[in-house]
Design an enzyme around this catalytic site. Structure first.
Site: not given
Length: 561
Positions: A341-342, A473, A478
């Site tokens: 993912h990263e 969240h 944000g």
């Protein structure tokens, strides 16, 4: 007119500052309420079922709270509402009363007394609505989506498609749990409550797939996983990733520095990778961010662009003695999927072709589109050739047995309907609060949650459920009017991956061609072009949720003829 615009700007800025302070207080209350709950257990029978790692954590927590002689074997054990402790109890504790107590405490965090977030929620929503009106929007969701890929209507349309496709499967999930728990002699089988669902779901998963995470770990050594990931990047995008240790200073001996080269051998980017957990100096989780972006203006000679540099940070288990770092594959937070993912984020930053720094790489990419490359890369973890290339026993070199791979593939869609509705509830609730809810009106935020949950949850929330009071969240993270973006990005990434499936994943030439196209569009164009245009340029059409539903087992697979 100038004076009027100035007043609007000043009023909007004031509300933004107030909102920031309220959001900060909201998150502080959640943190304090989470810390406030502590349950000391001295009788090991009360925590029967908890795995060794959870017992160790509970004993370690007890030591930190003054019970200096606590051990994993003999206790005492301290249960808290911190995620690792909470999750281990609701998944594994055979003590139903303990599960209920911990669950009820969790869903009512920060909802009473000095830590009550209810008035803060209403004030935040009131200020956001006022801001929207000042900016000539109907509601805050329209403000939020003015800078996103979706619109309110499109987001709601997608969520309803996913909801309706997931509902019957989720109903069947619950019926299956009732049947299974009854077969195991559970007295609660005919009236499963919220604190039973996760527990019996985990028992059913274990009985169906017989996959032991600790037995899987030796097949996923950190170095082998990284070699496979870098080889995948070479196949898909035509790049080579080489160690460049010593070329740049690092902040810890475990940090690696790499150079990314194109097919001609020329450097096009660099990245740092800080892989291992260091609890005393490093926050939990995983993330990618830029060190510098690609930029022609900021290049040394003003002609060739400055090359981008990224950094990836993870919290993998460090090597112990002669044993290498061994990674989890299928836990709630899979370490293998996390690295993929990263790295997807890093690829978008590093393979950009935008020379204007403000829109290069991940800069300027809309919030609901920025997860496309990262979630796209996760799909490759279940691609057979990719998985078999990284899954080698660190001692014997033996490949992961075929039957285990098939079990992993089957387990991927386990109770996908329920998991889908879990996220859809939050996304629909978020949009409802930021489009139609009237602060201090006839309906409370908790009434809205109950109403939304009636069509998004097979088992509705408890009447006293105050989950919203801890929903960081959207009130402190944000994601206000943006929680839908999780599902939106899943649709984009699944649809993008399906382009490779359509071409037949075993066709190496086709995979390389589509990989090149993905690189030249999604990865190269950054924030310099609207994400919908970028997606259409890659896929040839607008995104469809069909691939996501198929991957999750919520659509029948079309038979080949």
């Amino acid at each position: 007119m100038v004076f009027h615009l100035k007043m609007i700007k000043e009023n909007s800025s004031t509300k933004l500052n107030k909102n920031w302070r309220l959001s900060h207080k909201f998150s502080e209350n959640v943190l304090d309420a989470t810390k406030k709950f502590e349950k000391l257990i001295t009788d090991k029978k009360e925590i029967d079922g908890l795995p060794a790692t959870a017992l160790g954590l509970a004993a370690q927590t007890a030591v930190s709270k003054g019970h200096e002689n606590a051990t994993a074997e003999n206790g005492p054990w301290m249960i808290t509402l911190d995620a690792p402790s909470f999750i281990s109890v609701v998944l594994h504790a055979r003590n139903r009363a303990l599960r209920e107590e911990v669950y009820r405490a969790y869903i009512t965090r920060a909802s009473s007394g000095d830590l009550d977030n209810t008035p803060i929620i209403n004030q935040i929503l009131k200020l956001l609505l006022e801001k929207a009106k000042l900016l000539n929007y109907n509601n805050y969701a329209e403000v939020s989506m003015a800078t996103k890929m979706a619109t309110v209507d499109k987001a709601e349309e997608l969520l309803e498609k996913l909801r309706s496709a997931s509902w019957d499967a989720a109903v069947q999930d619950v019926e299956e749990l009732k049947s299974y728990s009854k077969s195991q002699g559970a007295s609660e089988a005919d009236s499963l409550s919220h604190w039973d669902i996760s527990f019996w779901s985990e028992r059913l998963r274990e009985s169906k797939y017989d996959i032991n995470e600790e037995e899987l770990r030796p097949y996923f050594s950190f170095s082998k996983v990284m070699d496979g990931l870098f080889n995948l990047a070479k196949i898909l995008f035509g790049i080579d990733i080489e160690p460049a240790d010593g070329l740049a200073p690092v902040w810890n001996k475990d940090v690696r520095f790499y150079c990314v080269k194109d097919s001609s051998g020329s450097p096009i980017a660099y990245f740092y990778f800080d892989p291992y957990s260091r609890p005393s100096e490093k926050r939990e989780g995983a993330w990618m961010d830029e060190v510098v972006s690609r930029s022609r203006v900021l290049s040394r000679n003003g002609t060739t662009a400055r090359l981008p540099v990224a950094h990836m940070v993870c919290n993998q288990t460090p090597p112990v003695g002669d044993k290498p770092s061994l990674m989890t594959f299928r836990e709630i937070s899979s370490q293998v999927e996390t690295v993929f993912h990263e790295f997807g984020h890093a690829l978008q930053h590093m393979l950009t072709k935008q020379d204007e720094g403000l829109v290069a790489g991940i800069r300027g990419v809309e919030w609901d589109a920025v997860e496309l490359p990262s979630q796209f890369m996760e799909n490759w973890c279940y691609h057979r050739d990719t998985l078999m290339s990284i899954a080698k026993h660190y001692q014997t070199g033996e490949s992961l047995p075929e039957e285990v791979y098939l079990k992993l593939l089957a387990a991927r869609t386990f109770h996908a309907g329920s998991l889908s509705l879990y996220q859809i509830r939050f996304a629909c609730l978020d949009l409802e609060l930021h489009t139609k809810y009237i602060p201090h009106g006839s309906e409370s935020v908790y009434d809205v949650d109950q109403r939304v949950s009636r069509i998004t949850q097979v088992i509705p929330p408890l009447p006293e459920d105050r989950f919203l009071s801890g929903f960081n969240h959207i009130f402190a993270g944000g994601y206000a009017a943006g929680y839908y973006s999780y599902k939106w990005a899943e649709v984009l990434s699944a649809d993008a991956f399906s382009a490779f499936e359509d071409a037949v994943l075993e066709d190496s030439k086709a995979v390389k061609e589509i990989g090149h196209k993905f690189r030249e569009t999604v990865l190269a164009l950054g924030g310099g072009k609207a994400p919908l245009e970028v997606f259409v340029e890659f896929r040839g059409r607008e995104p469809s949720p069909e691939a996501l539903l198929r991957h999750n087992g919520l659509l029948p697979v079309t038979a080949c003829t």
